[in-house]
Design an enzyme around this catalytic site. Structure first.
Site, PDB file in Angstrom:
ATOM      1  N   LYS A 206       0.848  -1.187   0.000  1.00 55.51           N
ATOM      2  CA  LYS A 206       0.000   0.000   0.000  1.00 55.51           C
ATOM      3  C   LYS A 206       0.880   1.233   0.000  1.00 55.51           C
ATOM      4  O   LYS A 206       1.946   1.261   0.623  1.00 55.51           O
ATOM      5  CB  LYS A 206      -0.900   0.021   1.240  1.00 55.51           C
ATOM      6  N   GLU A 251      -8.674  11.767  12.735  1.00 53.79           N
ATOM      7  CA  GLU A 251      -7.807  10.645  13.106  1.00 53.79           C
ATOM      8  C   GLU A 251      -6.872  11.001  14.261  1.00 53.79           C
ATOM      9  O   GLU A 251      -6.018  11.888  14.137  1.00 53.79           O
ATOM     10  CB  GLU A 251      -6.985  10.187  11.901  1.00 53.79           C
ATOM     11  N   GLU A 295      -7.196  -2.572   3.158  1.00 50.49           N
ATOM     12  CA  GLU A 295      -6.450  -1.336   3.398  1.00 50.49           C
ATOM     13  C   GLU A 295      -6.480  -0.972   4.875  1.00 50.49           C
ATOM     14  O   GLU A 295      -5.464  -0.568   5.464  1.00 50.49           O
ATOM     15  CB  GLU A 295      -7.051  -0.203   2.558  1.00 50.49           C
ATOM     16  N   GLU A 431     -12.112  10.487  -4.703  1.00 52.24           N
ATOM     17  CA  GLU A 431     -12.039  10.450  -3.246  1.00 52.24           C
ATOM     18  C   GLU A 431     -11.260  11.647  -2.701  1.00 52.24           C
ATOM     19  O   GLU A 431     -11.616  12.208  -1.660  1.00 52.24           O
ATOM     20  CB  GLU A 431     -11.392   9.140  -2.784  1.00 52.24           C
TER      21      GLU A 431
END
Length: 445
Positions: A206, A251, A295, A431
């Site tokens: 990733k 986050e 992910e 996105e």
């Protein structure tokens, strides 16, 4: 004040006094409109005014160097905290560059005045630098001389000239027109395609690729209105302003409070539905998406791997849950544990950053790939942003949904996506547009 100013530190110490007050709501209208220092969530948090000192660092050891200076300053500080809540006593606001090689400076800022609200209580902290008495640095000091020095220092924080500001009238949100930065949309899609090819070839699992938008801020005092818009539209995020970096991050990188540690990992995203039924369907589809769950699992594993060595116990949510934001659904996992080695918040920031959620995995290879493919310096985007106190506790988020406002008025907004083997370039570009929305709308877009 920079980290090479050791002689200055040896002559001075921080003097801190925190006292309860009746009420400070609302906080944002009391922030400095030109140089806001702020950390809040759901209307509670801290606002800083003025600047007693700053610690600037850079390079691979930027967090460690800042932590070393902060530990020394804190150990030597004279702190009178009459409230005892997170965010009281000695506090510094901080923002660190994402990359070791970034041209952006990392900073800890100690304000002169801190206004805070938490758990229904409010307080004011005054922070000043007081010159040491010569006797402070020698053994055998006579009692009278020591008492004189202590009295002088106790008065220093009380003598800070800044007064508690009244809430300012709300102004309209400034209008900033954003255009693509160094990487136009078609180049971003090409970078995503290249990354997918490398992932399929086994080079890595990733990588997170970001874009930037650039605009110009013409109104000097527009930032307070922009921050207010972010806080109203995204109340469940960490709304922050540190040295020109402003945003609303969902986050939590790491939070340390009296021996407990917690974090929130986000990876996997979809847009909100147009109606209630459609919205619910999108959330369910996200939880069932093999791509998004894979992910997300990589991001959680990365955070656990980095935190676990510092904890006596670390628990994770048994399954990812959907986190609802006004414009997005995220897959989220909460981590909570007990520290096992006495690490401070800055120690854990150093250990955890950068997470797989903003860099990729394996970390070293992902950082190399994103540096090659992105085409710009992230600056403080996706770096740690938050605050630390004199005991080493603090709250730190990942600087997402954010923009950096330069002294010349240039505004650089950022958004990125996690790229895995079945990522579709056009979908990832879409996105990023969703993730740009909070900061673009906060600037009147």
């Amino acid at each position: 004040m920079n980290t090479d100013a050791a002689p200055e530190r040896s002559r001075s110490r921080l003097v801190v006094r925190t006292e309860p007050v009746d009420e400070l709501a609302p906080l944002i209208p009391r922030a400095d409109p030109r140089h806001p220092l702020l950390w809040m969530r759901r209307g509670e948090g801290i606002v800083g005014l003025g600047e007693t000192l700053r610690i600037e660092t850079s390079g691979v050891d930027r967090v460690a160097d800042a932590a070393a200076v902060w530990t020394e300053l804190s150990a030597d500080a004279d702190i009178d905290d009459r409230v005892g809540l997170p965010g009281t006593g000695l506090v510094a606001f901080g923002a660190f560059a994402f990359a070791d090689e970034s041209a952006s400076t990392s900073v800890l800022i100690v304000p002169e005045l801190v206004l805070g609200r938490r758990d229904g209580r409010a307080w004011v902290t005054r922070i000043a630098l007081a010159e040491r008495s010569v006797d402070d640095d020698h053994d055998g000091t006579d009692d009278d001389a020591a008492a004189t020095g202590a009295d002088g220092e106790a008065d220093a924080a009380a003598s800070v000239s800044l007064e508690i500001p009244e809430p300012a009238p709300r102004r309209r949100v400034p209008r900033v027109t954003f255009t693509p930065g160094a990487v136009p949309p078609e180049h971003y899609e090409a970078a995503v395609a290249e990354a997918v090819g490398r992932i399929d070839g086994g080079e890595l699992a990733k990588v997170v690729l970001a874009r930037e938008l650039v605009g110009e801020l013409h109104e000097e005092d527009g930032l307070r209105a922009t921050i207010h818009r972010l806080a109203e539209d995204y109340p469940d995020t960490w709304v922050f302003a540190v040295d020109g970096l402003i945003g609303a991050s969902p986050e939590t990188l790491v939070r340390v409070d009296h021996g407990t540690v917690s974090a929130r990992v986000l990876a996997g995203t979809t847009s909100r539905g147009a109606g209630e039924a459609s919205d619910r369907e999108r959330a369910v589809a996200l939880t069932e998406s093999a791509k998004d769950r894979a992910e997300h699992a990589l991001a959680v594993a990365s955070a656990v791997k980095r935190l676990e060595p510092h904890t006596a116990r670390l628990d994770a949510s048994p399954e990812p849950f959907t986190l609802q934001l006004p414009n997005l659904w995220h897959l989220a996992t909460d981590l909570k544990g007990t520290l096992g080695d006495g690490s401070s918040a800055l120690d854990l920031v150093r250990a955890v950053h950068p997470t797989a959620a903003v860099a990729g995995t394996p970390r070293r290879i992902a950082l190399s790939v994103l540096a090659e493919l992105e085409g710009f310096d992230r600056g403080r985007y996706a770096g740690p942003v938050g605050w630390v106190d004199g005991d080493g506790d603090g709250e730190w988020a990942i600087a997402l949904r954010c923009a950096q406002i330069d002294p010349d008025g240039t505004v650089r907004a950022y958004a990125g996506c996690g790229i895995v083997h079945d990522s579709v370039p056009a979908d990832e570009l879409a996105e990023t547009d969703m993730k740009f929305r909070p900061i673009v709308e906060a600037f009147g877009g």
